[in-house]
Design a protein around this motif. Sequence first.
Motif, PDB file in Angstrom:
ATOM      1  N   TRP A   2       0.819  -1.217   0.000  1.00 45.03           N
ATOM      2  CA  TRP A   2       0.000   0.000   0.000  1.00 45.03           C
ATOM      3  C   TRP A   2       0.851   1.265   0.000  1.00 45.03           C
ATOM      4  O   TRP A   2       0.349   2.343   0.205  1.00 45.03           O
ATOM      5  CB  TRP A   2      -0.940  -0.006   1.211  1.00 45.03           C
ATOM      6  CG  TRP A   2      -2.203  -0.755   0.943  1.00 45.03           C
ATOM      7  CD1 TRP A   2      -3.398  -0.227   0.546  1.00 45.03           C
ATOM      8  CD2 TRP A   2      -2.403  -2.163   1.015  1.00 45.03           C
ATOM      9  NE1 TRP A   2      -4.315  -1.222   0.377  1.00 45.03           N
ATOM     10  CE2 TRP A   2      -3.737  -2.420   0.654  1.00 45.03           C
ATOM     11  CE3 TRP A   2      -1.590  -3.237   1.340  1.00 45.03           C
ATOM     12  CZ2 TRP A   2      -4.269  -3.699   0.619  1.00 45.03           C
ATOM     13  CZ3 TRP A   2      -2.111  -4.514   1.302  1.00 45.03           C
ATOM     14  CH2 TRP A   2      -3.442  -4.733   0.949  1.00 45.03           C
ATOM     15  N   LYS A   3       2.154   1.118  -0.247  1.00 42.80           N
ATOM     16  CA  LYS A   3       3.040   2.275  -0.301  1.00 42.80           C
ATOM     17  C   LYS A   3       3.387   2.595  -1.742  1.00 42.80           C
ATOM     18  O   LYS A   3       3.815   1.733  -2.498  1.00 42.80           O
ATOM     19  CB  LYS A   3       4.336   2.000   0.460  1.00 42.80           C
ATOM     20  CG  LYS A   3       4.209   2.107   1.946  1.00 42.80           C
ATOM     21  CD  LYS A   3       5.557   1.973   2.593  1.00 42.80           C
ATOM     22  CE  LYS A   3       5.438   1.945   4.103  1.00 42.80           C
ATOM     23  NZ  LYS A   3       6.744   1.670   4.719  1.00 42.80           N
ATOM     24  N   ALA A   4       3.213   3.853  -2.106  1.00 41.50           N
ATOM     25  CA  ALA A   4       3.597   4.318  -3.438  1.00 41.50           C
ATOM     26  C   ALA A   4       5.119   4.406  -3.515  1.00 41.50           C
ATOM     27  O   ALA A   4       5.815   4.310  -2.499  1.00 41.50           O
ATOM     28  CB  ALA A   4       2.958   5.669  -3.717  1.00 41.50           C
ATOM     29  N   ASP A  38       6.930   6.881  -3.864  1.00 40.93           N
ATOM     30  CA  ASP A  38       7.449   8.015  -3.103  1.00 40.93           C
ATOM     31  C   ASP A  38       7.309   7.830  -1.600  1.00 40.93           C
ATOM     32  O   ASP A  38       7.618   8.720  -0.816  1.00 40.93           O
ATOM     33  CB  ASP A  38       6.783   9.316  -3.551  1.00 40.93           C
ATOM     34  CG  ASP A  38       5.283   9.330  -3.309  1.00 40.93           C
ATOM     35  OD1 ASP A  38       4.736   8.354  -2.746  1.00 40.93           O
ATOM     36  OD2 ASP A  38       4.635  10.324  -3.693  1.00 40.93           O
ATOM     37  N   GLY A  39       6.816   6.660  -1.175  1.00 40.66           N
ATOM     38  CA  GLY A  39       6.693   6.361   0.246  1.00 40.66           C
ATOM     39  C   GLY A  39       5.358   6.708   0.860  1.00 40.66           C
ATOM     40  O   GLY A  39       5.085   6.343   2.006  1.00 40.66           O
ATOM     41  N   LYS A  40       4.499   7.402   0.124  1.00 40.90           N
ATOM     42  CA  LYS A  40       3.179   7.741   0.653  1.00 40.90           C
ATOM     43  C   LYS A  40       2.313   6.490   0.742  1.00 40.90           C
ATOM     44  O   LYS A  40       2.335   5.644  -0.143  1.00 40.90           O
ATOM     45  CB  LYS A  40       2.491   8.772  -0.237  1.00 40.90           C
ATOM     46  CG  LYS A  40       3.144  10.131  -0.204  1.00 40.90           C
ATOM     47  CD  LYS A  40       2.401  11.112  -1.087  1.00 40.90           C
ATOM     48  CE  LYS A  40       3.113  12.449  -1.102  1.00 40.90           C
ATOM     49  NZ  LYS A  40       2.496  13.382  -2.049  1.00 40.90           N
ATOM     50  N   VAL A  41       1.545   6.394   1.807  1.00 38.77           N
ATOM     51  CA  VAL A  41       0.646   5.258   2.003  1.00 38.77           C
ATOM     52  C   VAL A  41      -0.677   5.562   1.311  1.00 38.77           C
ATOM     53  O   VAL A  41      -1.265   6.623   1.499  1.00 38.77           O
ATOM     54  CB  VAL A  41       0.431   4.975   3.504  1.00 38.77           C
ATOM     55  CG1 VAL A  41      -0.585   3.868   3.699  1.00 38.77           C
ATOM     56  CG2 VAL A  41       1.755   4.627   4.172  1.00 38.77           C
ATOM     57  N   VAL A  42      -1.140   4.607   0.517  1.00 37.53           N
ATOM     58  CA  VAL A  42      -2.412   4.723  -0.186  1.00 37.53           C
ATOM     59  C   VAL A  42      -3.446   3.961   0.637  1.00 37.53           C
ATOM     60  O   VAL A  42      -3.246   2.798   0.965  1.00 37.53           O
ATOM     61  CB  VAL A  42      -2.306   4.135  -1.614  1.00 37.53           C
ATOM     62  CG1 VAL A  42      -3.616   4.246  -2.343  1.00 37.53           C
ATOM     63  CG2 VAL A  42      -1.182   4.811  -2.383  1.00 37.53           C
ATOM     64  N   ASP A  43      -4.548   4.615   0.973  1.00 35.56           N
ATOM     65  CA  ASP A  43      -5.530   4.009   1.871  1.00 35.56           C
ATOM     66  C   ASP A  43      -6.532   3.090   1.187  1.00 35.56           C
ATOM     67  O   ASP A  43      -6.914   2.067   1.734  1.00 35.56           O
ATOM     68  CB  ASP A  43      -6.313   5.097   2.613  1.00 35.56           C
ATOM     69  CG  ASP A  43      -5.432   5.860   3.586  1.00 35.56           C
ATOM     70  OD1 ASP A  43      -4.478   5.268   4.122  1.00 35.56           O
ATOM     71  OD2 ASP A  43      -5.691   7.056   3.795  1.00 35.56           O
TER      72      ASP A  43
END
Length: 83
Positions: free
Chosen positions: A57-59, A61-66
Amino acid sequence: MKHLAGYIEQLGTPATLEEAIAQRNAWVESAAQFSRNEDYYRGLLDQIAASIGPEAWKADDGKVVDDEPVRARLPELVAELTR
């Protein structure tokens, strides 16, 4: 576009309203089956993502996608598991 025009020409024009309706119904069913297939395979990928864990679930760029896993990362994550 030339190849598309040839394909359309091969399909021909339906001779009757019934044939036109039958052709339309066939295309609608074909599209519906395509959609069901997409849902099925997306579901399989989501099961794999659930097995992998939070990394799925991590893009990049490190952002978490919910809302859903980042399916494009699954091959990379599976490869890491098999090394």
